[in-house]
Design a protein around this motif. Structure first.
Motif, PDB file in Angstrom:
ATOM      1  N   GLU A  95      28.650  78.675  11.919  1.00 39.73           N
ATOM      2  CA  GLU A  95      29.416  79.918  11.758  1.00 39.73           C
ATOM      3  C   GLU A  95      28.492  81.133  11.685  1.00 39.73           C
ATOM      4  O   GLU A  95      28.828  82.204  12.217  1.00 39.73           O
ATOM      5  CB  GLU A  95      30.290  79.830  10.512  1.00 39.73           C
ATOM      6  CG  GLU A  95      31.411  78.798  10.632  1.00 39.73           C
ATOM      7  CD  GLU A  95      32.157  78.589   9.330  1.00 39.73           C
ATOM      8  OE1 GLU A  95      31.740  79.182   8.304  1.00 39.73           O
ATOM      9  OE2 GLU A  95      33.159  77.839   9.321  1.00 39.73           O
ATOM     10  N   SER A  96      27.329  80.975  11.032  1.00 42.14           N
ATOM     11  CA  SER A  96      26.391  82.090  10.918  1.00 42.14           C
ATOM     12  C   SER A  96      25.859  82.499  12.289  1.00 42.14           C
ATOM     13  O   SER A  96      25.763  83.694  12.605  1.00 42.14           O
ATOM     14  CB  SER A  96      25.217  81.696  10.012  1.00 42.14           C
ATOM     15  OG  SER A  96      25.666  81.387   8.718  1.00 42.14           O
ATOM     16  N   ILE A  97      25.512  81.509  13.102  1.00 40.06           N
ATOM     17  CA  ILE A  97      24.967  81.803  14.432  1.00 40.06           C
ATOM     18  C   ILE A  97      26.037  82.440  15.313  1.00 40.06           C
ATOM     19  O   ILE A  97      25.777  83.411  16.037  1.00 40.06           O
ATOM     20  CB  ILE A  97      24.420  80.506  15.078  1.00 40.06           C
ATOM     21  CG1 ILE A  97      23.286  79.928  14.223  1.00 40.06           C
ATOM     22  CG2 ILE A  97      23.930  80.782  16.484  1.00 40.06           C
ATOM     23  CD1 ILE A  97      22.134  80.859  13.973  1.00 40.06           C
ATOM     24  N   VAL A  98      27.256  81.922  15.235  1.00 40.19           N
ATOM     25  CA  VAL A  98      28.357  82.482  16.024  1.00 40.19           C
ATOM     26  C   VAL A  98      28.651  83.910  15.583  1.00 40.19           C
ATOM     27  O   VAL A  98      28.902  84.801  16.407  1.00 40.19           O
ATOM     28  CB  VAL A  98      29.616  81.602  15.893  1.00 40.19           C
ATOM     29  CG1 VAL A  98      30.833  82.309  16.491  1.00 40.19           C
ATOM     30  CG2 VAL A  98      29.398  80.257  16.579  1.00 40.19           C
ATOM     31  N   ALA A  99      28.612  84.164  14.262  1.00 42.43           N
ATOM     32  CA  ALA A  99      28.890  85.510  13.742  1.00 42.43           C
ATOM     33  C   ALA A  99      27.897  86.539  14.263  1.00 42.43           C
ATOM     34  O   ALA A  99      28.228  87.714  14.418  1.00 42.43           O
ATOM     35  CB  ALA A  99      28.864  85.487  12.214  1.00 42.43           C
ATOM     36  N   LEU A 100      26.674  86.090  14.542  1.00 44.17           N
ATOM     37  CA  LEU A 100      25.663  86.995  15.092  1.00 44.17           C
ATOM     38  C   LEU A 100      25.806  87.178  16.601  1.00 44.17           C
ATOM     39  O   LEU A 100      25.080  87.961  17.209  1.00 44.17           O
ATOM     40  CB  LEU A 100      24.263  86.458  14.782  1.00 44.17           C
ATOM     41  CG  LEU A 100      23.812  86.553  13.322  1.00 44.17           C
ATOM     42  CD1 LEU A 100      22.552  85.726  13.100  1.00 44.17           C
ATOM     43  CD2 LEU A 100      23.560  88.009  12.933  1.00 44.17           C
ATOM     44  N   GLY A 101      26.725  86.436  17.202  1.00 46.88           N
ATOM     45  CA  GLY A 101      26.923  86.535  18.640  1.00 46.88           C
ATOM     46  C   GLY A 101      25.939  85.707  19.442  1.00 46.88           C
ATOM     47  O   GLY A 101      25.841  85.869  20.665  1.00 46.88           O
ATOM     48  N   ILE A 102      25.199  84.807  18.779  1.00 44.79           N
ATOM     49  CA  ILE A 102      24.216  83.974  19.480  1.00 44.79           C
ATOM     50  C   ILE A 102      24.917  82.750  20.044  1.00 44.79           C
ATOM     51  O   ILE A 102      25.533  81.972  19.306  1.00 44.79           O
ATOM     52  CB  ILE A 102      23.080  83.544  18.525  1.00 44.79           C
ATOM     53  CG1 ILE A 102      22.335  84.781  18.014  1.00 44.79           C
ATOM     54  CG2 ILE A 102      22.120  82.586  19.220  1.00 44.79           C
ATOM     55  CD1 ILE A 102      21.294  84.459  16.951  1.00 44.79           C
ATOM     56  N   ASP A 103      24.844  82.588  21.352  1.00 40.35           N
ATOM     57  CA  ASP A 103      25.477  81.464  22.032  1.00 40.35           C
ATOM     58  C   ASP A 103      24.376  80.517  22.503  1.00 40.35           C
ATOM     59  O   ASP A 103      24.024  80.464  23.680  1.00 40.35           O
ATOM     60  CB  ASP A 103      26.311  81.978  23.212  1.00 40.35           C
ATOM     61  CG  ASP A 103      27.115  80.871  23.876  1.00 40.35           C
ATOM     62  OD1 ASP A 103      27.304  79.825  23.231  1.00 40.35           O
ATOM     63  OD2 ASP A 103      27.528  81.057  25.037  1.00 40.35           O
ATOM     64  N   ALA A 104      23.808  79.779  21.554  1.00 34.41           N
ATOM     65  CA  ALA A 104      22.678  78.890  21.858  1.00 34.41           C
ATOM     66  C   ALA A 104      22.719  77.702  20.915  1.00 34.41           C
ATOM     67  O   ALA A 104      23.238  77.800  19.799  1.00 34.41           O
ATOM     68  CB  ALA A 104      21.348  79.641  21.698  1.00 34.41           C
ATOM     69  N   PRO A 105      22.178  76.562  21.350  1.00 35.25           N
ATOM     70  CA  PRO A 105      22.148  75.389  20.471  1.00 35.25           C
ATOM     71  C   PRO A 105      21.260  75.623  19.255  1.00 35.25           C
ATOM     72  O   PRO A 105      20.281  76.378  19.312  1.00 35.25           O
ATOM     73  CB  PRO A 105      21.597  74.275  21.362  1.00 35.25           C
ATOM     74  CG  PRO A 105      20.870  74.970  22.457  1.00 35.25           C
ATOM     75  CD  PRO A 105      21.584  76.272  22.665  1.00 35.25           C
ATOM     76  N   VAL A 106      21.593  74.953  18.149  1.00 39.87           N
ATOM     77  CA  VAL A 106      20.855  75.072  16.892  1.00 39.87           C
ATOM     78  C   VAL A 106      20.285  73.708  16.535  1.00 39.87           C
ATOM     79  O   VAL A 106      20.968  72.682  16.647  1.00 39.87           O
ATOM     80  CB  VAL A 106      21.767  75.567  15.748  1.00 39.87           C
ATOM     81  CG1 VAL A 106      20.983  75.711  14.450  1.00 39.87           C
ATOM     82  CG2 VAL A 106      22.418  76.900  16.129  1.00 39.87           C
ATOM     83  N   TYR A 107      19.016  73.694  16.111  1.00 43.77           N
ATOM     84  CA  TYR A 107      18.337  72.458  15.728  1.00 43.77           C
ATOM     85  C   TYR A 107      17.728  72.634  14.344  1.00 43.77           C
ATOM     86  O   TYR A 107      17.398  73.752  13.936  1.00 43.77           O
ATOM     87  CB  TYR A 107      17.233  72.099  16.722  1.00 43.77           C
ATOM     88  CG  TYR A 107      17.708  71.999  18.145  1.00 43.77           C
ATOM     89  CD1 TYR A 107      18.170  70.790  18.653  1.00 43.77           C
ATOM     90  CD2 TYR A 107      17.729  73.113  18.979  1.00 43.77           C
ATOM     91  CE1 TYR A 107      18.616  70.689  19.960  1.00 43.77           C
ATOM     92  CE2 TYR A 107      18.183  73.028  20.276  1.00 43.77           C
ATOM     93  CZ  TYR A 107      18.627  71.815  20.767  1.00 43.77           C
ATOM     94  OH  TYR A 107      19.082  71.732  22.062  1.00 43.77           O
ATOM     95  N   LEU A 108      17.553  71.521  13.639  1.00 44.25           N
ATOM     96  CA  LEU A 108      16.855  71.549  12.354  1.00 44.25           C
ATOM     97  C   LEU A 108      15.571  70.744  12.437  1.00 44.25           C
ATOM     98  O   LEU A 108      15.507  69.708  13.110  1.00 44.25           O
ATOM     99  CB  LEU A 108      17.745  71.002  11.228  1.00 44.25           C
ATOM    100  CG  LEU A 108      18.523  72.099  10.485  1.00 44.25           C
ATOM    101  CD1 LEU A 108      19.692  72.584  11.318  1.00 44.25           C
ATOM    102  CD2 LEU A 108      19.007  71.615   9.127  1.00 44.25           C
ATOM    103  N   SER A 109      14.548  71.226  11.756  1.00 42.97           N
ATOM    104  CA  SER A 109      13.250  70.555  11.730  1.00 42.97           C
ATOM    105  C   SER A 109      13.347  69.276  10.911  1.00 42.97           C
ATOM    106  O   SER A 109      13.989  69.239   9.856  1.00 42.97           O
ATOM    107  CB  SER A 109      12.190  71.474  11.126  1.00 42.97           C
ATOM    108  OG  SER A 109      12.113  72.682  11.828  1.00 42.97           O
TER     109      SER A 109
END
Length: 521
Positions: free
Chosen positions: A214-228
């Motif tokens: 939700e945080s990434i979408v709220a910023l308008g970023i349309d990209a996959p998210v990964y965790l270390s």
């Protein structure tokens, strides 16, 4: 472009990288809900206007959120600890070696059932479906929320765990199930404990992953998210939701990977100095050396893969005291250093104050430490360097001295040399090496095999394990041409006939961003 974020206890560091180039970087206060600090940091990165959200190909996040949650006993699910091993293992039940506080935090209910295998893969006893059906009814009656299944020697043969998971999953539809052969190594109790910890975090992992989305979408970023992950590689959000324990030491791992990237040193010691501690680790072929001993998390012994890190109570907020003898640390003002240190108008003498007084840093108001005893300043800085040099020496496994790479905001405490160190490297962007380590992380996988050297099958076993690890890395999203084997470990199993050896092969590869973007859309 990639965004790397590392969420620490005090600061959330973020970098924007175009290939190998750092385009922007920032440090922002970490927030209690984790995602708020990430949004703040990413907003600052994008505020310059030169880069738009459409330019971002992927977001990589490193966080100790799950570690802290387990250690503090917060928001944990109640776990059914199911062991498959009867008629063996009855005398040592699940959770037997857990501290009372940790056992209460997960609300762990132990269950012993038939199943499991010997180390050579032979079955101890078959899984009994009627037994598991009764167990499922009891789990539902008790209102337990997550299941951890551990079978004897499941890393050698996982059939019992998979069969039990199928039965319990059918009866308790929707309840998360964690399997020990996917989490830990050989060693029943610590592997079982790691699986219970993972199961206790599954509910929180679901909430956290959703908050990240939700945080990434709220910023308008349309990209996959990964965790270390603990080993310096990446897992996507679905992987992290299933295996939160694999993020436990992402912070130190990211710092070491970032140090390798920034310095170009692939075999070296890395010293990451923060506000409270200095973490010392070793890089082998550009990746953190893994610990060969069991790891204790919140007092619970586990055996999943963690980097070999030695922590010293020395950081920018460490207290400087001189009673019978001078000491720096381990007590620290931590995140309050910007309020309590002398150079910031406070009343507490810290390591940051002596670094400023000694001319090693330009922070706060240097006039506030101008009257410090020069001998105290000199001795304090020598104490810091001597303690760090001794820790680096303890981490060495060979006779030859290694270069040392300094990263972290607290590395201002160290001068231009360390005793016994042939070369000291403080690379550009050292203060955000952890976020850079997250941004440049790769995809990885490990495969294990047992073979008998008497049969001359080492080459076959090595080829099979290498192929398995390579295929797993490609399946996880790596570019096929970038995959390489970075580590081969062989351990003799003395208690088996035929000179049996356990072979472990590790492969890594670069993330295929274009393919992954297509997959996520």
């Amino acid at each position: 472009m990639r965004v790397g974020v590392d969420v620490g206890g005090t600061n959330t560091d973020a970098v924007l990288m175009d290939g190998r180039q750092v385009v922007a970087k920032t440090k922002r206060p970490t927030t209690s809900d984790v995602s708020g600090g990430i949004v703040d940091a990413l907003s600052v990165l994008l505020a310059g206007g030169d880069v738009t959200v459409g330019d971002i190909d992927a977001v990589m996040i490193g966080t100790t959120h799950f570690t802290n949650a387990f250690v503090e006993g917060k928001d944990l699910a109640r776990v059914a600890a199911v062991r498959l091993g009867l008629p063996a293992t009855r005398s040592v039940p699940p959770l037997v070696d857990w501290p009372d506080r940790a056992r209460a935090a997960v609300g762990g209910v132990p269950y012993l059932c038939h199943g499991g295998h010997e180390i050579d893969g032979r079955r101890i006893a078959p899984v009994v479906e009627e037994e598991l059906l009764r167990l499922a009814a009891d789990i539902a009656r008790r209102g337990l929320e997550s299941i951890a299944i551990s079978a004897v020697f499941s890393p050698i043969n996982p059939e019992a765990e998979l069969e039990a998971a199928e039965i319990l999953g059918r009866e308790l539809d929707g309840m998360p199930i964690s399997l020990s052969h996917e989490i830990g190594r050989i060693g029943m109790l610590p592997r079982e404990s790691a699986t219970v910890i993972n199961a206790s975090l599954r509910r929180l992992a679901g909430k956290t992953v959703q908050a990240f989305r939700e945080s990434i979408v709220a910023l308008g970023i349309d990209a996959p998210v990964y965790l270390s992950q603990n080993d310096g590689t990446l897992g996507d959000l679905a992987f992290t939701e299933k295996f939160p324990v694999k993020t436990f030491t992402a912070g130190p791992t990211n710092s070491m990977r970032g140090a390798a990237f920034l310095s170009g040193e692939l075999d070296c010691a890395v010293v990451d100095i923060g506000g409270t501690t200095a973490d010392i680790g070793m890089l082998l072929n550009g990746f953190p050396r893994e610990s060969s001993s069991d790891a204790y998390i919140g007092g619970v012994r586990t055996n999943f893969r963690l980097p070999d890190v030695l922590s010293l109570g020395i950081g920018g907020g460490s207290l400087v005291s001189r009673d019978e003898r001078l000491r720096v640390g381990p007590q620290s003002v931590g995140y309050e250093v910007t309020r309590r240190a002398l150079v910031f108008g406070g009343d507490t003498l810290t390591a940051t104050d002596v670094a400023v007084a000694g001319g090693r840093a330009d922070l706060g108001d240097s006039s506030l430490v101008a009257d410090l005893d020069p001998e105290l300043v000199r001795e304090s800085l020598l104490f810091i360097e001597r303690e760090i040099a001794d820790a680096v020496d303890r981490m060495r496994t060979g006779p030859d001295p290694l270069p040392v790479v300094l990263v972290g905001g607290g590395s201002i405490l160290v001068g231009e040399a360390l005793p016994g160190v042939p070369r000291l490297v403080r690379p550009e962007h050292f203060e955000v090496a952890n976020a850079i380590g997250a941004a440049i992380a790769q995809v990885g996988s490990v495969a294990e095999r047992m073979y008998a050297t008497d049969g001359g099958t080492r080459t076959v076993a090595l080829d099979e394990a290498s192929a398995e690890a390579t295929l797993a890395v490609i399946a996880a999203g790596a570019e096929a041409g970038s995959v390489r084997i970075v580590d081969v470990e062989e351990i003799s199993v003395a208690y088996l006939p035929g000179n049996t050896t356990r072979l472990r092969v590790r492969a890594v590869g670069d993330l295929a961003l274009e393919a992954h973007r297509a997959l996520h859309h």
